[in-house]
Design an enzyme around this catalytic site. Structure first.
Site, PDB file in Angstrom:
ATOM      1  N   ASP A 171       4.461  -4.259  -2.621  1.00 20.14           N
ATOM      2  CA  ASP A 171       3.692  -3.074  -1.862  1.00 20.14           C
ATOM      3  C   ASP A 171       4.428  -1.752  -2.460  1.00 20.14           C
ATOM      4  OD1 ASP A 171       1.566  -4.122   0.083  1.00 20.14           O
ATOM      5  OD2 ASP A 171       3.482  -5.120   0.662  1.00 20.14           O
ATOM      6  N   GLU A 206       3.607   6.539  -0.913  1.00 17.76           N
ATOM      7  CA  GLU A 206       3.566   7.462   0.065  1.00 17.76           C
ATOM      8  C   GLU A 206       4.561   6.826   1.459  1.00 17.76           C
ATOM      9  OE1 GLU A 206      -0.139   9.816   2.183  1.00 17.76           O
ATOM     10  OE2 GLU A 206       0.014   7.503   2.880  1.00 17.76           O
ATOM     11  N   ASP A 207       4.821   5.644   1.491  1.00 17.28           N
ATOM     12  CA  ASP A 207       5.631   5.080   2.905  1.00 17.28           C
ATOM     13  C   ASP A 207       6.984   5.226   2.713  1.00 17.28           C
ATOM     14  OD1 ASP A 207       2.871   4.561   4.208  1.00 17.28           O
ATOM     15  OD2 ASP A 207       2.666   2.782   2.795  1.00 17.28           O
ATOM     16  N   ARG A 219       4.269   0.181  12.397  1.00 17.40           N
ATOM     17  CA  ARG A 219       5.291   0.692  11.471  1.00 17.40           C
ATOM     18  C   ARG A 219       6.136   1.809  11.902  1.00 17.40           C
ATOM     19  NH1 ARG A 219       3.229  -1.458   6.583  1.00 17.40           N
ATOM     20  NH2 ARG A 219       2.217  -3.164   6.955  1.00 17.40           N
ATOM     21  N   HIS A 269      -2.199   2.822   9.751  1.00 17.35           N
ATOM     22  CA  HIS A 269      -1.355   4.003   9.655  1.00 17.35           C
ATOM     23  C   HIS A 269      -2.155   5.042  10.068  1.00 17.35           C
ATOM     24  CE1 HIS A 269       1.061   2.297   6.274  1.00 17.35           C
ATOM     25  NE2 HIS A 269       2.071   2.492   7.066  1.00 17.35           N
ATOM     26  N   CYS A 317      -1.946   6.860  -0.003  1.00 21.50           N
ATOM     27  CA  CYS A 317      -0.671   5.843  -0.011  1.00 21.50           C
ATOM     28  C   CYS A 317      -0.231   5.841  -1.393  1.00 21.50           C
ATOM     29  CB  CYS A 317      -1.227   4.308   0.335  1.00 21.50           C
ATOM     30  SG  CYS A 317      -2.238   4.247   1.508  1.00 21.50           S
ATOM     31  N   ARG A 374       9.367  -4.143   2.987  1.00 18.98           N
ATOM     32  CA  ARG A 374       9.127  -2.737   2.335  1.00 18.98           C
ATOM     33  C   ARG A 374      10.387  -2.013   2.586  1.00 18.98           C
ATOM     34  NH1 ARG A 374       3.793   0.440   2.623  1.00 18.98           N
ATOM     35  NH2 ARG A 374       4.846   1.061   0.600  1.00 18.98           N
TER      36      ARG A 374
HETATM   37  C1  CIR Z   1       1.197  -2.312   3.775  1.00 20.57           C
HETATM   38  O1  CIR Z   1       0.686  -3.261   4.471  1.00 20.57           O
HETATM   39  O2  CIR Z   1       2.258  -1.657   3.886  1.00 20.57           O
HETATM   40  C2  CIR Z   1       0.612  -2.062   2.441  1.00 20.57           C
HETATM   41  N1  CIR Z   1      -0.325  -3.368   2.151  1.00 20.57           N
HETATM   42  C3  CIR Z   1      -0.388  -1.132   2.432  1.00 20.57           C
HETATM   43  C4  CIR Z   1       0.297   0.304   2.477  1.00 20.57           C
HETATM   44  C5  CIR Z   1      -0.879   1.367   2.606  1.00 20.57           C
HETATM   45  N2  CIR Z   1      -0.209   2.652   2.841  1.00 20.57           N
HETATM   46  C6  CIR Z   1      -0.595   3.662   3.561  1.00 20.57           C
HETATM   47  O3  CIR Z   1      -1.439   3.464   4.207  1.00 20.57           O
HETATM   48  N3  CIR Z   1       0.102   4.848   3.432  1.00 20.57           N
END
Ligand code: CIR
Length: 253
Positions: free
Chosen positions: A60, A65-66, A131, A161, A248, A85
């Site tokens: 991922d 952004e995460d 998360r 999110h 993201c 992650r």
């Molecule tokens: C996840 O589930 O972490 C990734 N497949 C998708 C992350 C999306 N990120 C976001 O909305 N900021």
């Protein structure tokens, strides 16, 4: 105004990314093409884009952004909520070290994904999700306050999110999906309501007076244009399959 963006090339292993979308596995070659178009859209908005190399260890990891946030006062390396992650922070921190910005960190037992954080000038809304926990939000608020900014934790239900269902389009305008329309935390905004059948389009990005929108959501796009914004549309279908949206895929600063 934003000047720069950081993105990360999707890895072939993205097909094993986390998802609840039920839309099937992404097509990797198509994802690479879409990612390139996304970079071009950011460039059209005047941004200089830094592209980090793909990392097969983290399916991922294109969703940059995460694992980090960039504010006007520095960088905050997060502590992502999903175990697969957590290790993404290392490479992003390394890349951001070169920017010469102050670096702070969210630490266990706090968890926080940047996708849960919406910036409105110097104030940050932090969604509590699977998360992002209370402890992560508390740590972030402390860091923000030390730097003359502020934050507030927001209860929410059923969204991956906060920004899955919300986008701040500047000028006090908020694009919001059904789950967040009428939420007391956002009463003071002018809300553009995203129709239920287009809920994925609640994740758009304002970049220097233009709004980048996902292809295939005409009602939302028309609503944004009627509100006075010029839009640029990008097909991100392969990232939608991994529950990822436009915001993201980059860090903008
Ligand atoms: C996840 O589930 O972490 C990734 N497949 C998708 C992350 C999306 N990120 C976001 O909305 N900021």
């Amino acid at each position: 105004m934003f000047k720069q963006a950081i993105v990360k090339t999707p890895c072939a292993n993205m097909v094993n990314g986390i998802t609840k979308a039920g839309l099937g596995q992404p097509d990797y070659q198509l994802a690479l093409q879409q990612h390139q178009q996304y970079i071009e859209a950011l460039q059209q908005c005047g941004l200089e884009v830094t592209v980090l190399p793909a990392d097969e260890k983290f399916p991922d990891s294109c969703f940059v952004e995460d694992p980090a946030m960039i504010t006007q006062h520095g960088v905050i390396i997060t502590h992502p909520g999903a175990d697969s992650r957590k290790g993404e922070t290392k490479a992003i921190e390394q890349a951001l070290l070169n920017q010469g910005l102050d670096i702070q960190r969210i630490k266990a037992p706090g968890t926080l994904d940047g996708g849960d954080v919406m910036m409105v000038e110097k104030h940050f809304y932090i969604g509590l999700s699977d998360r992002t926990n209370q402890q992560g939000a508390k740590q972030l608020i402390e860091i923000l306050e030390q730097q003359g900014m502020s934050g507030v934790a927001v209860e929410m239900n059923g969204l991956l999110h906060l920004k899955t269902g919300l986008s701040y389009l500047e000028n006090n305008v908020l694009l919001a999906s059904e789950e967040l329309i009428g939420h007391p935390a956002f009463e003071s905004f002018k809300v553009l309501p995203v129709p239920a059948e287009e809920s994925y389009a609640a994740n758009c990005i304002w970049v220097n007076d233009k709004v980048i929108t996902p292809l295939g959501f005409p009602k939302t796009q028309a609503m944004i244009e009627q509100a006075g914004y010029q839009t640029i549309t990008v097909n991100v279908s392969e990232f939608q399959k991994l529950d990822g949206g436009l915001s993201c895929l980059s860090l903008r600063f």
